[in-house]
Design an enzyme around this catalytic site. Structure first.
Site, mmCIF file in Angstrom:
data_model
loop_
_atom_site.group_PDB
_atom_site.id
_atom_site.type_symbol
_atom_site.label_atom_id
_atom_site.label_comp_id
_atom_site.label_asym_id
_atom_site.label_seq_id
_atom_site.Cartn_x
_atom_site.Cartn_y
_atom_site.Cartn_z
ATOM 1 N N GLU A 110 -6.376 4.003 -5.954
ATOM 2 C CA GLU A 110 -7.691 4.160 -5.325
ATOM 3 C C GLU A 110 -8.177 5.566 -5.629
ATOM 4 O O GLU A 110 -7.496 6.537 -5.321
ATOM 5 C CB GLU A 110 -7.584 3.949 -3.809
ATOM 6 C CG GLU A 110 -8.951 3.910 -3.161
ATOM 7 C CD GLU A 110 -8.980 4.372 -1.714
ATOM 8 O OE1 GLU A 110 -9.927 4.020 -1.008
ATOM 9 O OE2 GLU A 110 -8.069 5.116 -1.280
ATOM 10 N N HIS B 144 -11.363 -3.310 2.954
ATOM 11 C CA HIS B 144 -11.345 -2.989 4.389
ATOM 12 C C HIS B 144 -12.171 -1.751 4.731
ATOM 13 O O HIS B 144 -12.296 -1.419 5.904
ATOM 14 C CB HIS B 144 -9.891 -2.787 4.827
ATOM 15 C CG HIS B 144 -9.253 -1.614 4.150
ATOM 16 N ND1 HIS B 144 -8.995 -1.592 2.789
ATOM 17 C CD2 HIS B 144 -8.867 -0.402 4.615
ATOM 18 C CE1 HIS B 144 -8.476 -0.433 2.470
ATOM 19 N NE2 HIS B 144 -8.379 0.310 3.553
ATOM 20 N N ASP B 145 -12.686 -1.053 3.724
ATOM 21 C CA ASP B 145 -13.514 0.133 3.963
ATOM 22 C C ASP B 145 -14.994 -0.126 3.690
ATOM 23 O O ASP B 145 -15.833 0.741 3.935
ATOM 24 C CB ASP B 145 -13.080 1.285 3.034
ATOM 25 C CG ASP B 145 -11.676 1.765 3.312
ATOM 26 O OD1 ASP B 145 -11.244 1.717 4.478
ATOM 27 O OD2 ASP B 145 -11.000 2.193 2.347
ATOM 28 N N ASP C 38 0.858 -1.178 0.000
ATOM 29 C CA ASP C 38 0.000 0.000 0.000
ATOM 30 C C ASP C 38 0.901 1.237 0.000
ATOM 31 O O ASP C 38 1.867 1.301 0.760
ATOM 32 C CB ASP C 38 -0.878 -0.016 1.255
ATOM 33 C CG ASP C 38 -2.299 0.418 0.972
ATOM 34 O OD1 ASP C 38 -2.464 1.560 0.491
ATOM 35 O OD2 ASP C 38 -3.234 -0.351 1.231
ATOM 36 N N ASP D 108 -3.207 4.673 -2.228
ATOM 37 C CA ASP D 108 -4.291 5.220 -1.409
ATOM 38 C C ASP D 108 -4.734 6.602 -1.906
ATOM 39 O O ASP D 108 -3.891 7.490 -2.070
ATOM 40 C CB ASP D 108 -3.770 5.323 0.033
ATOM 41 C CG ASP D 108 -4.860 5.568 1.045
ATOM 42 O OD1 ASP D 108 -5.660 4.663 1.280
ATOM 43 O OD2 ASP D 108 -4.897 6.683 1.616
HETATM 44 C C1 NOJ Z 1 -8.489 5.034 1.909
HETATM 45 C C2 NOJ Z 1 -8.177 3.839 2.734
HETATM 46 O O1 NOJ Z 1 -8.608 2.685 2.088
HETATM 47 C C3 NOJ Z 1 -8.843 4.047 4.076
HETATM 48 O O2 NOJ Z 1 -8.821 2.902 4.886
HETATM 49 C C4 NOJ Z 1 -8.176 5.214 4.743
HETATM 50 O O3 NOJ Z 1 -8.848 5.526 5.937
HETATM 51 C C5 NOJ Z 1 -8.150 6.458 3.856
HETATM 52 N N1 NOJ Z 1 -7.853 6.172 2.479
HETATM 53 C C6 NOJ Z 1 -7.122 7.427 4.340
HETATM 54 O O4 NOJ Z 1 -5.831 6.926 4.152
#
Ligand code: NOJ
Length: 560
Positions: free
Chosen positions: A257, A330-331, A98, A200
């Site tokens: 992302e 994970h989100d 990541d 990210d």
């Molecule tokens: C996206 C990530 O997937 C998430 O888990 C994170 O809280 C935010 N970006 C900030 O880094």
């Protein structure tokens, strides 16, 4: 279309904190991952993506990095990481890391310097601004984790920007020295032998000059501001520069992302000739069950919206560019609870959703536990939750007078901790995740849903995913074939076909728990279909009828 290993791969995402704990401290770690590599290899994963394992004070579980070149103590040592990489490569798998460079931790050495004085050489590594004339924040942008996106620092009488938590100050990409530092760090990891990066919120790194106020949102104190930092003015330039200065010369993959990305912009990001990134994570399909109030504003998903949206993405990146395919990470909440039925038809609906996604064109991403059909969780007390987004939102909404019950309803459906409960390995103590006290409670359904059970049951979701991955490895049409939606108007069946060199795949998915039927398009009339995979018993070869009856959540894929 060029052939690339990352187009032919299936990626498996590991959230290390919740994966497997080898030393009994209740927190997953690197040795814990190494212990499970045979399991991942057995599943057939080609690439493993590790959510951040770098040194971090864990305000946002590692997405706040204090030192980009060190391993988090709780996860182990650099030697453990090197051993993990070697063992991944020994099994013929690859590893992507990541990359979190929209922001760092406020405990990063750069920020420690930056906050000291206005003329510190690191001042410009971050985004500092004086307040407005009345002393209020420099603009009205909101943090993704509630409240203003600015924090005031008395020492220098200025505010710094943090699009996420106060402990995640945004890096200033306008500064070429900062950019060089990032590229150097990326090459350092690539030289250690990694196979790429997941980046990210990487489309947030270019902000509009002047950082203007965002469009006010009705009934809200702050504006999103997204129009001024998502896909900003210099983003293509920065990503191309990163590609040239960090990635070039390595046989590595990149996935950016990108909240707020549209198919048109994604085509630019992923057009191979432009040399920016290989693929992006888009968010449109996981926003279809949110109302105007954002993710916590719950709406039922309309199948017609999902069909329309995924089809739009499939078509937009058909000739140029490349898609990623995901329903979990994970989100995001667990897909079987969100789009399927996690009770009566848990196994059937998890398999149907997996079929729907894995037969599309793009690189599929599986999130840990998805292959077991893991579900969302419901804790009674807010004290049992750990996620900063959830906790900040809860506090804010309580202050606004919203009831505990109403907030919990949203958390049960959308909270990020749904995905973060420990992986359920067996029906023993703490689901086999740890011998200590898990940092986040285990989902109580581990006695039924766990890896040991799934591996021993040939009809489990685990074996179904294994088969889906194997089909992708052995059928070029799944990787490179064209895509066309079928039965557009059908409001219970999601069906499509893939086409390559005169061959077709017919993919038929009943999206709901009621029986239905699918009218087979006339061009299949009388043709013989060979069943590639199905979540119910079906004949191996059949002459395709005019209409196929479908049981609850039934999915079937025919090669014709
Ligand atoms: C996206 C990530 O997937 C998430 O888990 C994170 O809280 C935010 N970006 C900030 O880094």
């Amino acid at each position: 279309m060029t052939k690339q290993w990352w187009k032919e791969s299936v990626v498996y995402q590991i959230y290390p904190r919740s994966f497997n704990d080898s030393n009994g401290d209740g927190i997953g770690d690197l040795k814990g991952i190494t212990e499970k590599l045979d399991y991942l290899n057995e599943l057939g994963a080609d690439v493993l993506w590790l959510s951040p394992v770098y040194d971090s004070p864990n305000d946002d579980n590692g997405y706040d990095i204090r030192n980009y070149k060190a391993i988090m103590d709780e996860f182990g040592t650099m030697e453990d990481w090197e051993e993990l990489l070697a063992e991944i490569h020994n099994r013929g798998m690859r590893l992507i890391m990541d990359l979190v460079v929209n922001h760092s931790s406020d405990e990063h050495a750069w920020f420690a310097e930056s906050r000291k004085s206005k003329d510190n050489p690191y001042r410009d590594y971050y985004i500092w601004r004086p307040g407005k004339e009345d002393g209020s924040e420099p603009n009205n942008w909101e943090s993704a984790f509630s409240g203003s996106a600015w924090k005031y620092e008395e020492a220098t009488d200025e505010y710094y920007l943090h699009l996420f938590s106060k402990k995640q100050p945004d890096l200033n990409w306008e500064n070429p020295t900062l950019r060089e530092e990032v590229y150097e760090m990326m090459r350092w990891w690539l030289d250690k032998g990694i196979d790429g990066f997941r980046m990210d919120v990487v489309n947030f790194i270019s902000k509009v000059e002047g950082l203007p106020d965002g469009k006010p949102q009705e009934g809200k104190k702050y504006a999103s501001g997204g129009e001024y930092f998502m896909n900003g003015p210099r983003i293509h330039e920065f990503l191309h520069e990163m590609n040239q200065k960090a990635m070039k010369g390595y046989d590595a993959m990149t996935v950016g992302e990108m909240p707020g990305v549209t198919p048109e912009i994604a085509r630019k990001y992923t057009d191979e000739e432009r040399e920016e990134v290989n693929m992006v994570f888009q968010f449109e399909h996981v926003d279809l069950d949110s109302g105007p109030g954002g993710k916590w504003d719950l709406r039922p998903l309309k199948l017609s919206d999902l069909k329309e949206n995924l089809t739009k993405w499939q078509k937009a990146l058909e000739e140029k560019g490349w898609n990623s395919l995901y329903m979990n990470n994970h989100d995001q909440p667990r897909m079987v609870s969100r789009f399927g039925n996690d009770k009566e038809y848990r196994v059937e609906s998890a398999k149907m959703l997996a079929t729907l996604l894995h037969m599309m064109k793009g690189t599929p991403f599986i999130f840990q536990g998805e292959e077991l059909g893991m579900t969302n969780v419901q804790f009674d007390s807010i004290e049992e939750y750990e996620d900063i987004e959830t906790l900040n939102m809860y506090k804010e909404k309580r202050e606004e007078g919203v009831s505990h019950q109403d907030i919990m309803k949203s958390i049960y459906v959308k909270g990020r901790d749904n995905a973060r409960t420990p992986v359920q390995w067996n029906d023993g103590l703490n689901a086999g995740f740890t011998t200590g006290t898990p940092w986040l409670k285990v989902n109580p359904n581990y006695t039924e849903i766990n890896a040991e059970q799934a591996v021993n049951d040939p009809d489990s979701t685990f074996h179904y995913y294994k088969k889906l991955i194997n089909l992708r490895h052995t059928n070029e049409i799944i990787v490179y074939g064209g895509y066309d939606l079928l039965a557009e108007k059908d409001d219970s069946v999601f069906a499509y076909e893939r086409t390559l060199d005169g061959e077709k795949l017919l993919v038929v998915c009943n999206f709901y728990g009621e029986e239905t039927s699918f009218e087979v398009p006339s061009h299949y009339a009388g043709k013989e279909g060979t069943l590639l995979i199905s979540n119910y018993d079906n004949e191996a070869v059949r002459e395709l009828p005019e209409s196929i009856g479908l049981r609850p959540f039934e999915a079937a894929v025919y090669k014709v």
